[in-house]
Design a protein around this motif. Sequence first.
Motif, PDB file in Angstrom:
ATOM      1  N   PHE A 106       4.175   8.348  22.948  1.00 35.06           N
ATOM      2  CA  PHE A 106       4.817   9.666  22.832  1.00 35.06           C
ATOM      3  C   PHE A 106       5.506  10.039  24.139  1.00 35.06           C
ATOM      4  O   PHE A 106       6.355  10.925  24.172  1.00 35.06           O
ATOM      5  N   LEU A 107       5.150   9.362  25.223  1.00 32.44           N
ATOM      6  CA  LEU A 107       5.769   9.643  26.517  1.00 32.44           C
ATOM      7  C   LEU A 107       7.189   9.090  26.598  1.00 32.44           C
ATOM      8  O   LEU A 107       7.977   9.507  27.438  1.00 32.44           O
ATOM      9  N   ARG A 108       7.500   8.129  25.746  1.00 31.50           N
ATOM     10  CA  ARG A 108       8.770   7.407  25.881  1.00 31.50           C
ATOM     11  C   ARG A 108       9.721   7.587  24.712  1.00 31.50           C
ATOM     12  O   ARG A 108      10.876   7.176  24.776  1.00 31.50           O
ATOM     13  N   VAL A 109       9.226   8.174  23.615  1.00 27.17           N
ATOM     14  CA  VAL A 109      10.079   8.359  22.445  1.00 27.17           C
ATOM     15  C   VAL A 109      10.322   9.856  22.282  1.00 27.17           C
ATOM     16  O   VAL A 109       9.380  10.644  22.327  1.00 27.17           O
ATOM     17  N   LYS A 110      11.583  10.249  22.094  1.00 30.27           N
ATOM     18  CA  LYS A 110      11.870  11.670  21.860  1.00 30.27           C
ATOM     19  C   LYS A 110      11.493  12.030  20.433  1.00 30.27           C
ATOM     20  O   LYS A 110      11.886  11.337  19.494  1.00 30.27           O
ATOM     21  N   ILE A 111      10.746  13.102  20.271  1.00 29.78           N
ATOM     22  CA  ILE A 111      10.332  13.527  18.932  1.00 29.78           C
ATOM     23  C   ILE A 111      10.805  14.959  18.715  1.00 29.78           C
ATOM     24  O   ILE A 111      10.463  15.854  19.485  1.00 29.78           O
ATOM     25  N   ILE A 112      11.629  15.124  17.698  1.00 34.36           N
ATOM     26  CA  ILE A 112      12.310  16.385  17.444  1.00 34.36           C
ATOM     27  C   ILE A 112      11.942  16.886  16.054  1.00 34.36           C
ATOM     28  O   ILE A 112      11.863  16.090  15.129  1.00 34.36           O
ATOM     29  N   TYR A 113      11.717  18.174  15.907  1.00 33.94           N
ATOM     30  CA  TYR A 113      11.478  18.767  14.581  1.00 33.94           C
ATOM     31  C   TYR A 113      12.703  19.564  14.179  1.00 33.94           C
ATOM     32  O   TYR A 113      13.229  20.329  14.989  1.00 33.94           O
ATOM     33  N   LYS A 114      13.136  19.380  12.940  1.00 40.07           N
ATOM     34  CA  LYS A 114      14.465  19.869  12.564  1.00 40.07           C
ATOM     35  C   LYS A 114      14.530  20.104  11.058  1.00 40.07           C
ATOM     36  O   LYS A 114      13.816  19.446  10.300  1.00 40.07           O
ATOM     37  N   ASN A 115      15.385  20.986  10.648  1.00 40.33           N
ATOM     38  CA  ASN A 115      15.702  21.116   9.233  1.00 40.33           C
ATOM     39  C   ASN A 115      16.514  19.891   8.818  1.00 40.33           C
ATOM     40  O   ASN A 115      17.643  19.693   9.271  1.00 40.33           O
ATOM     41  N   LEU A 116      15.953  19.057   7.961  1.00 40.70           N
ATOM     42  CA  LEU A 116      16.626  17.792   7.628  1.00 40.70           C
ATOM     43  C   LEU A 116      17.845  17.985   6.742  1.00 40.70           C
ATOM     44  O   LEU A 116      18.814  17.229   6.831  1.00 40.70           O
ATOM     45  N   ASP A 117      17.799  19.002   5.869  1.00 31.64           N
ATOM     46  CA  ASP A 117      18.904  19.195   4.924  1.00 31.64           C
ATOM     47  C   ASP A 117      20.235  19.297   5.661  1.00 31.64           C
ATOM     48  O   ASP A 117      21.189  18.587   5.373  1.00 31.64           O
ATOM     49  N   ASN A 118      20.248  20.199   6.634  1.00 28.94           N
ATOM     50  CA  ASN A 118      21.443  20.381   7.447  1.00 28.94           C
ATOM     51  C   ASN A 118      21.828  19.120   8.185  1.00 28.94           C
ATOM     52  O   ASN A 118      22.974  18.696   8.185  1.00 28.94           O
TER      53      ASN A 118
END
Lengths: 241, 241
Positions: A148-160
């Motif tokens: 998790f230190l090396r991969v960017k993890i983003i939470y987002k509305n997927l539809d858009n």
Amino acid sequence: MLSSHKIKIIQSLDKKKFRQKYNLFLVEGNKIIREMVNSPFKIKEIFSVNSDLNYLKNIEITEISSTDLKKISFLQHPKDSVALCEIPLEEDFIECDRQIILDGIQDPGNLGTIIRLADWFGIEQIICSEDTVDFLKPKVIMASMGSFLRVKIIYKNLDNYLENTKNVNIGTDMNGENIYNFEFPKQFNLILGNEGNGMRENTFNQLQHKITIPRFGISKSTESLNVSMATGIILGQIFSR
Amino acid sequence: MLSSHKIKIIQSLDKKKFRQKYNLFLVEGNKIIREMVNSPFKIKEIFSVNSDLNYLKNIEITEISSTDLKKISFLQHPKDSVALCEIPLEEDFIECDRQIILDGIQDPGNLGTIIRLADWFGIEQIICSEDTVDFLKPKVIMASMGSFLRVKIIYKNLDNYLENTKNVNIGTDMNGENIYNFEFPKQFNLILGNEGNGMRENTFNQLQHKITIPRFGISKSTESLNVSMATGIILGQIFSR
């Protein structure tokens, strides 16, 4: 010594509500804690049964008993230390050429394993639907083994997002093209759905390609492969070219 | 009703000693229990919270409360039924062209996942070192999702076997050949070692080829992929040709 108030706070960090309230999440084990020191993540405080981390300056380290460690650890077999870390600011979203998109993954072990796979295969970014399990949950952090230190993890509305992405949207589907014949484009989103129900209809409707891992056995079972295993086999295939 | 004596017996089936004493192992969930009916495995008795299996003739089915189910289940979220099954006679050993060999796998989840992978890819047989976790342990059975019904699992002294096999012995090693360039022979043993320590020296010395899954990420972590994930990616690669 660890006050019972502190123990209670740490135990509460399994829940997103409390992680947000205290702005803290939890990382276990000296090995990952050491990797954190050279990352943008910030350690606030460490509780440890040994003195192996004492060389770290500017971080408060409290020596605790293994009985206390058991109380604050989320592992069946607790490691040596528990670190309280500050929740990082959400990074600005930049689209990458090769991304994994997760639509509603619920199992912390699956998310952690997929983060670890992304790290191994050099996938820079994972985009999660807003209902995907939070990656700062202790079990996800542990399963990711420091990735998790090396991969960017983003939470987002997927539809858009899926409607406007420049990448090709590729998702898994039982009736998809055989991954062994499929030519992966240079810019893609590999999309995986929820463990039980697959991806939502809105997501499915945005797929430009559907792929499947063929079954070679004679089994008539309706069981498909676990989602993290499927991710591993597909990534293995993409990078074989 | 479930007597407390019965509950105690069922709970003891987590341990090999007691599985052997009672000649029983445990399978959970109607879905897998249904698949068992058409297999050589023999169900002795079923405890269920619903009547979905009542169509099965000649099997004693006891309806129990969900409170009792919780007492006899090994799952965090118990399913509908628990079946007590007879331990099958060990099958005669016949060498197959494509086999998986496990040297000292300890984690029940890993063994279960590897059994499931073997089933998916049509690997008929898994040969385990005698110190590999017993596949009749409840957690292995659960993780295999019914695949233990279709894959032969044999426990054997590996030293003797690996010296005399007609198959090519191929094992994973950090310094092995890149799997993407490696040409798999028609008859092989894919050998995987213990989670922490890898394979024993005796096993390693019998390898004719060493293979590795290349890392594409920039990560400098010393973490390798989990053994069941590595198995999945390698099998995925073998069957891509």
